[in-house]
Design an enzyme around this catalytic site. Structure first.
Site, mmCIF file in Angstrom:
data_model
loop_
_atom_site.group_PDB
_atom_site.id
_atom_site.type_symbol
_atom_site.label_atom_id
_atom_site.label_comp_id
_atom_site.label_asym_id
_atom_site.label_seq_id
_atom_site.Cartn_x
_atom_site.Cartn_y
_atom_site.Cartn_z
ATOM 1 N N SER A 35 -6.108 102.510 -11.845
ATOM 2 C CA SER A 35 -5.501 103.374 -12.860
ATOM 3 C C SER A 35 -3.992 103.429 -12.893
ATOM 4 O O SER A 35 -3.448 104.045 -13.806
ATOM 5 C CB SER A 35 -6.047 104.794 -12.708
ATOM 6 O OG SER A 35 -7.396 104.814 -13.114
ATOM 7 N N LYS A 89 1.741 112.636 -13.809
ATOM 8 C CA LYS A 89 0.423 112.529 -14.464
ATOM 9 C C LYS A 89 -0.263 113.894 -14.438
ATOM 10 O O LYS A 89 -0.182 114.617 -13.423
ATOM 11 C CB LYS A 89 -0.406 111.491 -13.723
ATOM 12 C CG LYS A 89 -1.772 111.167 -14.362
ATOM 13 C CD LYS A 89 -2.441 110.022 -13.580
ATOM 14 C CE LYS A 89 -3.779 109.642 -14.210
ATOM 15 N NZ LYS A 89 -4.437 108.573 -13.448
ATOM 16 N N SER A 131 -6.298 104.866 -16.026
ATOM 17 C CA SER A 131 -6.178 106.165 -16.648
ATOM 18 C C SER A 131 -4.730 106.684 -16.723
ATOM 19 O O SER A 131 -4.495 107.669 -17.419
ATOM 20 C CB SER A 131 -7.031 107.179 -15.907
ATOM 21 O OG SER A 131 -6.659 107.248 -14.546
#
Lengths: 494, 473, 88
Positions: free
Chosen positions: A178, A79, A154
């Site tokens: 997330s 990420k 996210s």
């Protein structure tokens, strides 16, 4: 089956048996990335050249007869809020669009030691604040099962990459759900480990007391493999602790004798979609039929969790993002006459709306006159939530809830008011507030043929038990299906 | 209307640990800009602080020296504001639960004893340094970011500007004695803010106070307190009201000025530092730190007086530097002379005349003690002693031997001196007559002539006695 | 305490336009309403966890990245210093 679609465990076996090479694995994944990215947009930066070098080294080592480290040759997505030395790390924000970290996050160092091959940096909501990955300045990531829907957030990029085969597994971060929510929306497994079990050094902070690096994979055993590779105490993170014991055992996937599963009724009321509630209860009954015991538990403060989360996480975010001021790195507004203007313009131009909203909220709840009424009150309420979980764990080994109240929503939905979006976190935030490990596991499909996810929450450091329960479920139901990309196209006749 | 002055101080001292408080960067003054930095102290994204055990230990020792309660369980807090020398836009400090609280420092000795209450001592990180370039831009150096600080906050118990000076001198002495800080104000390793208020004599409540910042020396702190007291007194006596504010001390103009940016009270939005958790000091460690404290300056001053019979003033001078006191005690261990005499030689000659600290290798303490013994016993005049002192370092001989060799030993023999005296009295009849006529000053002249006749070796006191006997008799 | 968006924006060093101001105030108020319903007295709190003491560091220098590497992302440098406009 294509190499990119295999699990990490299978690939590891194939490599060691010389049934394939690391280069072939990498080639398969990068070819998949090329095919999917135009639609999916799961990546901000793809690091193919470096990955092929890493894969070549693994093949050399194999040829030389050396013992391979646990993740050797496995392509992993990272990420883009985890620092990677020499590779830009943007947090999907204009503020860090040009930021190249001079150091690696602890988890990236560990993955490199474990021989993993880095595919690239995956897309996210700006600064990890969001539940849809739409606030990225690079544009949204799409849900691999339906391009008209969000992958969640996210960590939407990581979830979409794993679900589509653009990575074998991936790291995300989870502050209020997330990792788990996008895992549920995309039909993959997502783990938020116990707070402190994985080093946060190099994870660009959103809410320090809630953030944890999380794992996304297509099987429970792969999730365990990835967790083990990165867990453990790091002297550079004072909140990190030593791992208790390995979680990936030969027995993972076998029935769990005497498993007691707590079912909190509060999580099955209110705004939950009936199809999701059904899927989750079906999963519970599958385990019950196989020998587990379902136990009713009370988590009455569950309805407070969302408010507590938004007050506390915004407060910490307002503090953690204050360092972005255009002085030492990051976006600097042009032609600023004085310091105040430098700060205000760089920050206002560098941050998107959601980030600004949370900074303002967080600044307010900490400000003189509001601190008692909001921040301190939320702290106390958060502690009460944690206490309630601990009391519930006297009666059960893990608690089962839906991961989200509904399946993946449409790209154009929930844009009216931020609160509409925040509600999708209502089942996931409590685990962050209490520092508990929580795992999202695919458990079928909803009415719109989108995946549904169930969440297992356990006491601190009970990853082994949670993964055990989930792996048992996976054995009973068979491997979680991998979405066929283009299903959307088929479905809509394009 | 008479007013009573109340002054409280906030003293910041940089600890002289090897590394910074939250990272392993070197804690050193004077390096080229931005060379002692890392992701943590520069506030790079993803960096995290880790607290140094040495910083806790040093702060606890200072807490013990100031008789504080040690809060074994405490934590750190974020203090938030924006400024270019603060990379994270927050300073990690301690707000609600400081490491040490409720101590005191007694200022005594020759002065009227006064007890200053210490409200708290807490640990925090220092900020970077700003340099203003001629073209209007500001240059930032983060080397100092993360250097460990202790902040010592007193109650407003100082009631005169001089007390401010005594307090700061004593704090500095203690910090150096403990080895906690080198307290070089010119390098910024000790800084002080002064809070001043006045109230009518006898009034219960304190008056409105002003905080003075930008004070760089102890004498500056004293002058700032005095100036501010006078400024406030004038306002109050003219019926005015003191505006609570922060003022900037201008040492060149010798006055305090309102700070340029008049901001409302800053809202620091304190909250507990989530990256650092709870600090817990084991009971045993706290006890050990107390038991292993070195002798504190106040105790040493008392002991030098009682053990060696030196005056309070001399004891204070000797204690002002641990090296001096150590030198003195080593010299006294030789058992050759009295404390007073040795102290005189150290403070009078080594320090005052040659500007040398005893620590600097000029002469070993035992040899100085031997020289002091000679003067004390009257075998050497003070003047001869000074000559000897100059010659000793380059000689391997003992002071006695060298004095003999150089012919410096005083002539004490009455018979020999008597014959010199007789001759002088014969040679100088006019001064003799003057003396007998009542001009006692003429004696000095005669003593001088005897001294000259003896080649400077005559014991002036003995000569004076002999001459007086001869003249009067 | 009432939400004064302008003041909060100043504290946070954010510039917001007049249009943004209204919408932001509405959005934040909605969340504050939710937060305002939290229980008043959910129990005592010290916030201190004496049973989980934070680990400490030894006083030993550890090497770090070079000045060049650490300043590589700086917008403006001069002779090893970072540069900002005047601090008034």
């Amino acid at each position: 089956m294509e190499l990119y679609a295999q699990t990490a465990e299978t690939l590891g076996r194939m490599l060691r048996r010389r049934e394939c090479s690391a280069m072939e694995i990498a080639a398969s994944v990068f070819s998949r990335i090329r095919a999917c990215e135009p639609d999916l947009h799961a990546y901000i930066t793809v690091t193919e050249a470096a990955a092929l070098e890493q894969a070549a080294k693994v093949d050399e080592k194999l040829a030389a007869g050396g013992k391979l480290p646990p993740l050797a040759g496995i392509p992993v997505g990272i990420k883009d809020n985890l620092c990677t030395k020499g590779v830009r790390t943007t947090c999907a924000s204009r503020m860090l669009a040009a930021f190249v970290p001079p150091y690696d996050a602890a988890v990236c160092e560990k993955l490199a030691e474990a021989g993993a091959v880095f595919t690239g940096k995956t897309n996210l909501d700006e600064f990890a604040m969001g539940s849809s990955s739409r606030s990225s300045i690079y544009g949204p990531t799409k849900n691999p099962l339906d391009f008209a829907r969000v992958p969640g957030g996210s960590s939407g990029g990581s979830a979409a990459a794993v679900a589509s085969g653009e990575a074998v597994f991936a790291l995300g971060s989870d502050t209020g759900g997330s990792v788990r929510q996008p895992a549920a929306y995309c039909g993959v497994v997502g783990l938020k480990p116990t707070y402190g079990s994985v080093s946060r050094y190099g994870l660009i902070a959103f809410a320090s007391s809630l953030d944890q690096v999380g794992m996304l994979a297509r099987s429970v055993r792969d999730t365990a493999l990835l967790f083990e590779a990165v867990a453990g105490r790091d002297v550079r993170d004072a909140t990190s602790v030593e791992m208790a014991a390995p979680v990936l055992t030969a027995g993972l996937g076998q029935p769990v004798e005497g498993l007691r599963i707590g079912i909190p009724s509060a999580y099955f009321e209110g705004s939950i979609a009936p199809d999701v509630a059904e899927r989750v209860m079906e999963a519970a009954h599958t385990l019950e039929k196989a020998g587990a015991r379902l136990v009713p538990v009370t988590l009455s403060s569950a309805h407070d969790a969302l408010a507590v989360y938004y007050v506390l996480s915004s407060a910490e975010a307002s503090s953690n993002l204050a360092r972005y001021d255009g002085v030492r790195y990051g976006y600097r507004a042009a032609d600023c006459e004085n310091l105040q203007s430098l700060y205000e313009r760089s920050r206002s131009e560098g941050f998107g709306d959601e980030v600004k909203r949370r900074i303002l909220l967080g600044t307010f709840v900490l400000s003189a006159g509001s601190r008692e009424a909001y921040y301190l009150r939320a702290q106390r309420a958060g502690q009460r939530i944690a206490r309630e979980f601990n009391e519930a764990f006297a009666l059960c080994d893990c608690i089962l809830t839906p991961t989200t109240p509904e399946t993946a929503f449409g790209m154009g939905e929930k844009l009216e008011s931020p609160l509409d979006l925040y509600v999708s976190d209502c089942y996931t935030v409590a685990a962050n507030l209490a520092g508990l490990p929580a795992l999202s596991v695919p458990c079928g499909f909803g009415a719109n043929r989108m995946p549904a996810g169930m969440q297992l929450v356990g006491p601190r450091f009970s990853e082994r038990a949670l993964l055990g329960a989930a792996a048992w479920y996976e054995t009973l139901c068979g491997p979680f299906p991998m979405p066929a990309l283009g299903e959307w196209r088929d479905r809509h006749g394009v | 209307m008479e007013y009573e002055l109340s002054v409280g101080l906030e003293v910041h001292a940089e600890l002289n640990t090897k590394t910074k408080i939250f990272c392993g960067c070197e804690n050193r003054f004077g390096a080229p800009p931005n060379t002692l930095v890392c992701p943590v102290c520069m506030g790079l994204p993803g960096a995290l602080p880790v607290l140094s055990e040495a910083v806790l230990a040093q702060a606890v020792r200072m807490g013990h020296a100031l008789h504080c309660d040690i809060n074994r369980v405490c934590r750190l807090d974020r203090k938030q504001y924006f400024y270019p020398d603060l990379p994270k836009a927050y300073q990690i400090s301690q707000n609600e639960i400081p490491l040490c609280s409720e101590g005191f420092l007694e200022l005594s000795g020759d002065r009227e004893p006064v007890r200053i209450r210490i409200e708290r001592i807490h640990i925090e990180e220092d900020a970077g340094k700003l340099v203003h370039a001629p073209d209007g831009r500001t240059l930032v150096d983060y080397n100092r970011c993360g250097v460990p600080l202790i902040e010592i906050v007193t109650a407003p118990d100082l009631h005169a500007p001089e007390q401010v000076g005594w307090f700061l001198e004593e704090i500095r002495l203690i910090l150096r004695c403990l080895g906690v800080s080198d307290c070089r104000m010119e390098e910024g390793s000790m800084r002080c803010d002064v809070n001043v208020s006045l109230r009518p004599v006898g009034a219960a409540a304190l008056g409105d106070r002003c905080e003075l910042k930008n004070i760089a020396t102890i004498s500056g702190a004293v002058r700032a307190a005095a100036y501010e007291a006078a400024r406030q007194r004038e306002i109050l006596q003219n019926g005015g009201v003191i505006e609570r504010e922060t003022r900037r001390w201008d040492d060149v103009q010798n006055k305090s000025l309102p700070m340029r940016s008049k901001e409302e009270t800053a809202d620091y939005r304190f909250f507990p530092e989530p990256d650092l958790g709870t600090v817990v000091l084991p009971e045993e460690q706290v006890r050990t730190l107390l038991e292993t404290l070195p002798e504190l300056p106040a105790d040493r001053r008392r002991r030098l007086c009682t053990q060696y019979g030196v005056s309070g003033y001399a004891a204070a001078q000797l204690t002002a530097d641990p090296a001096r006191a150590g030198y003195f005690e080593q010299g006294m261990a030789a058992g050759l002379c009295s404390g007073k005499e040795l102290a005189n030689w150290i403070l009078g000659d080594l320090l005052a005349m040659r500007g040398l600290e005893p620590g600097e290798p000029f002469i070993e303490p035992e040899r100085l003690a031997a020289l002091a013994a000679l003067t004390e016993q009257g075998k050497l005049s003070r003047t001869a002693g000074k000559t000897l002192l100059a010659a000793l370092p380059s000689s391997g001989l003992s002071p006695g031997e060298l004095a003999r060799k150089m012919g410096l030993l005083q002539e004490n023999d009455s018979a020999a001196l008597a014959s010199i005296a007789e001759k002088v009295l014969r040679d100088y009849p006019v001064p003799v007559a003057d003396y007998r006529a009542g001009k006692t000053k003429a004696l000095g002249f005669l003593v001088g002539k005897c001294m000259a006749a003896s080649g400077g070796r005559g014991n002036p006191a003995v000569l004076r006695r002999i001459l007086t006997e001869m003249l009067d008799g | 305490m009432k939400l004064d968006i302008r003041h909060i924006a100043k504290l946070a060093r954010l510039e917001i336009s007049e249009q943004e101001e209204q919408q932001l105030a509405r959005d934040i108020d909605a969340i504050l309403q939710m937060a305002g319903r939290l229980p008043e007295n959910a129990g005592a709190q010290t916030g201190l966890e004496a049973d989980r003491p934070a680990p400490l560091r030894r006083d030993i220098c550890t090497p770090s990245a070079s000045r060049e590497a650490l300043l590589a992302n700086a917008p403006e440098l001069r002779d090893g210093y970072l540069v900002v406009p005047k601090t008034v």
